[in-house]
Design a protein around this motif. Structure first.
Motif, mmCIF file in Angstrom:
data_model
loop_
_atom_site.group_PDB
_atom_site.id
_atom_site.type_symbol
_atom_site.label_atom_id
_atom_site.label_comp_id
_atom_site.label_asym_id
_atom_site.label_seq_id
_atom_site.Cartn_x
_atom_site.Cartn_y
_atom_site.Cartn_z
ATOM 1 N N ILE A 41 3.033 3.488 -3.684
ATOM 2 C CA ILE A 41 2.187 4.564 -4.214
ATOM 3 C C ILE A 41 0.737 4.096 -4.286
ATOM 4 O O ILE A 41 -0.177 4.751 -3.795
ATOM 5 C CB ILE A 41 2.672 4.995 -5.623
ATOM 6 C CG1 ILE A 41 4.061 5.637 -5.524
ATOM 7 C CG2 ILE A 41 1.678 5.970 -6.266
ATOM 8 C CD1 ILE A 41 4.696 5.916 -6.876
ATOM 9 N N VAL A 42 0.555 2.905 -4.866
ATOM 10 C CA VAL A 42 -0.805 2.379 -5.040
ATOM 11 C C VAL A 42 -1.466 2.124 -3.684
ATOM 12 O O VAL A 42 -2.617 2.507 -3.442
ATOM 13 C CB VAL A 42 -0.764 1.078 -5.879
ATOM 14 C CG1 VAL A 42 -2.143 0.461 -5.970
ATOM 15 C CG2 VAL A 42 -0.219 1.377 -7.262
ATOM 16 N N GLU A 43 -0.700 1.519 -2.767
ATOM 17 C CA GLU A 43 -1.208 1.206 -1.430
ATOM 18 C C GLU A 43 -1.663 2.463 -0.705
ATOM 19 O O GLU A 43 -2.719 2.510 -0.097
ATOM 20 C CB GLU A 43 -0.095 0.555 -0.587
ATOM 21 C CG GLU A 43 0.123 -0.903 -0.877
ATOM 22 C CD GLU A 43 -0.949 -1.772 -0.243
ATOM 23 O OE1 GLU A 43 -1.077 -1.752 0.984
ATOM 24 O OE2 GLU A 43 -1.654 -2.469 -0.998
ATOM 25 N N MET A 44 -0.792 3.491 -0.775
ATOM 26 C CA MET A 44 -1.086 4.731 -0.057
ATOM 27 C C MET A 44 -2.368 5.348 -0.585
ATOM 28 O O MET A 44 -3.222 5.775 0.178
ATOM 29 C CB MET A 44 0.105 5.680 -0.198
ATOM 30 C CG MET A 44 0.034 6.922 0.641
ATOM 31 S SD MET A 44 -0.775 8.268 -0.210
ATOM 32 C CE MET A 44 0.547 8.825 -1.273
ATOM 33 N N LYS A 45 -2.509 5.378 -1.943
ATOM 34 C CA LYS A 45 -3.717 5.964 -2.530
ATOM 35 C C LYS A 45 -4.957 5.172 -2.117
ATOM 36 O O LYS A 45 -6.037 5.718 -1.991
ATOM 37 C CB LYS A 45 -3.619 5.987 -4.061
ATOM 38 C CG LYS A 45 -2.598 6.963 -4.606
ATOM 39 C CD LYS A 45 -2.897 8.398 -4.220
ATOM 40 C CE LYS A 45 -3.961 9.023 -5.084
ATOM 41 N NZ LYS A 45 -4.078 10.476 -4.834
ATOM 42 N N LYS A 105 -5.304 3.126 0.724
ATOM 43 C CA LYS A 105 -5.560 3.038 2.162
ATOM 44 C C LYS A 105 -5.880 4.377 2.817
ATOM 45 O O LYS A 105 -6.715 4.463 3.702
ATOM 46 C CB LYS A 105 -4.313 2.466 2.855
ATOM 47 C CG LYS A 105 -4.304 0.961 2.995
ATOM 48 C CD LYS A 105 -3.245 0.599 4.016
ATOM 49 C CE LYS A 105 -3.105 -0.887 4.217
ATOM 50 N NZ LYS A 105 -1.910 -1.174 5.030
#
Lengths: 199, 199
Positions: B48-52, B54
């Motif tokens: 979730i954090v990565e997607m937000k 990147k």
């Protein structure tokens, strides 16, 4: 799936592993998280990590708890003479929602299921016997499920407790409230007939 | 809800904010995450954090992308003469799944909807005109939805493009494939009748 960038593909794959979340739902959820404010998405991520870190089992009743003893075991207003034995934490939550019980709980952590290789020793049955010895327990209510595994687990525990002085009861089974008789399955109807009582 | 410890209650609350996830489903998901290996739960949180962090929009077509230019804009095998105009990234993913289109896309980021206060200036229409000027575009396929907003957005863009030399087409609408006529709504049937063609 190939039509999404890597980072969202990873999120979709992880979401799709959750129960009841298929590929399409995972895509919709990922799209929603994408459009959420960063703050909200981070809160969701953090709450997952926090929960995994904090949550443990109550050392007495094995309910979910953030502390050594759960809220109910810590609550002196609850009737310590009554212990309701359930399979899983979610079952306890259901009974709590009904508001029908003011005693304490004991969570077995499953049911006896030879098919899955789960025997009595894999459940918290020895711990229940310990509680009967050390706490002033007057009645054990067996509230495992009414399927084959739940019934046989209840029968097994009743057998184990037969040698103790404690009273053992089983929750009633029969036609659900608001149930239309024509939609009730035959096994339930048979049970309801057998357990009929005077009014 | 009061029957769960704080950390799982927080997670349930955040999960229940996702679209199509009610209280009961959120509880079931939280219970599942609880029983997952810590590693898997952390991967979900991290994704979730990565997607937000990147994910951004392609600088040319406004598709979701991990890089400045999306995979399709970067792909020289795609036909640069064709641009398919869609409302949202998910619409683009649907068309890609169908495999029916080998050109490039332009994502408007919504539809003209006076009720929601969204006018033409809120969409990437000026950017579409820029692309027609700078890229060698032969045909614009308007693939917005077939509801009122989608139709009027398509009509608006067709009007704006009328002054340019580019060919403008609209995806066909009619009875869905495999559709049983008796279940098709009347507006769709009327459209299918009007758009009938020789075989």
């Amino acid at each position: 799936m190939d039509h999404y960038p890597g980072s969202i593909k990873t999120l979709i794959r992880h979401l799709a592993r959750l129960p009841g979340i298929g590929q399409k739902t995972a895509e919709r959820l990922a799209m929603h998280i994408l459009q959420q404010p960063a703050d909200e998405a981070h809160q969701l991520a953090r709450s997952i990590v926090e929960m995994k870190k904090k949550l443990r089992l109550c050392s007495r009743c094995f309910a979910l708890s953030d502390d050594a003893l759960c809220r109910i075991c810590n609550d002196s207003a609850r009737d310590a003479h009554l212990i309701c034995v359930v399979e899983q934490p979610a079952d306890m939550a259901s009974i709590e929602k009904s508001g029908a019980f003011r005693g304490r709980y004991h969570i077995l952590g499953g049911v006896i299921s030879p098919m899955d290789g789960i025997g009595p020793d894999d459940l918290k049955i020895a711990e229940l016997l310990d509680r009967i010895e050390t706490e002033a327990v007057g009645e054990i209510i067996l509230a495992t499920g009414t399927n084959v595994e739940g019934e046989s687990t209840a029968a097994y525990i009743a057998g184990v407790l037969a040698s103790t002085a404690v009273k053992v009861t089983r929750i009633a089974s029969g036609v659900p409230m608001g149930g239309d008789l024509k939609y009730v399955d035959q096994v339930t109807l048979k049970r309801a007939m057998e357990s009929r009582h005077g009014i």
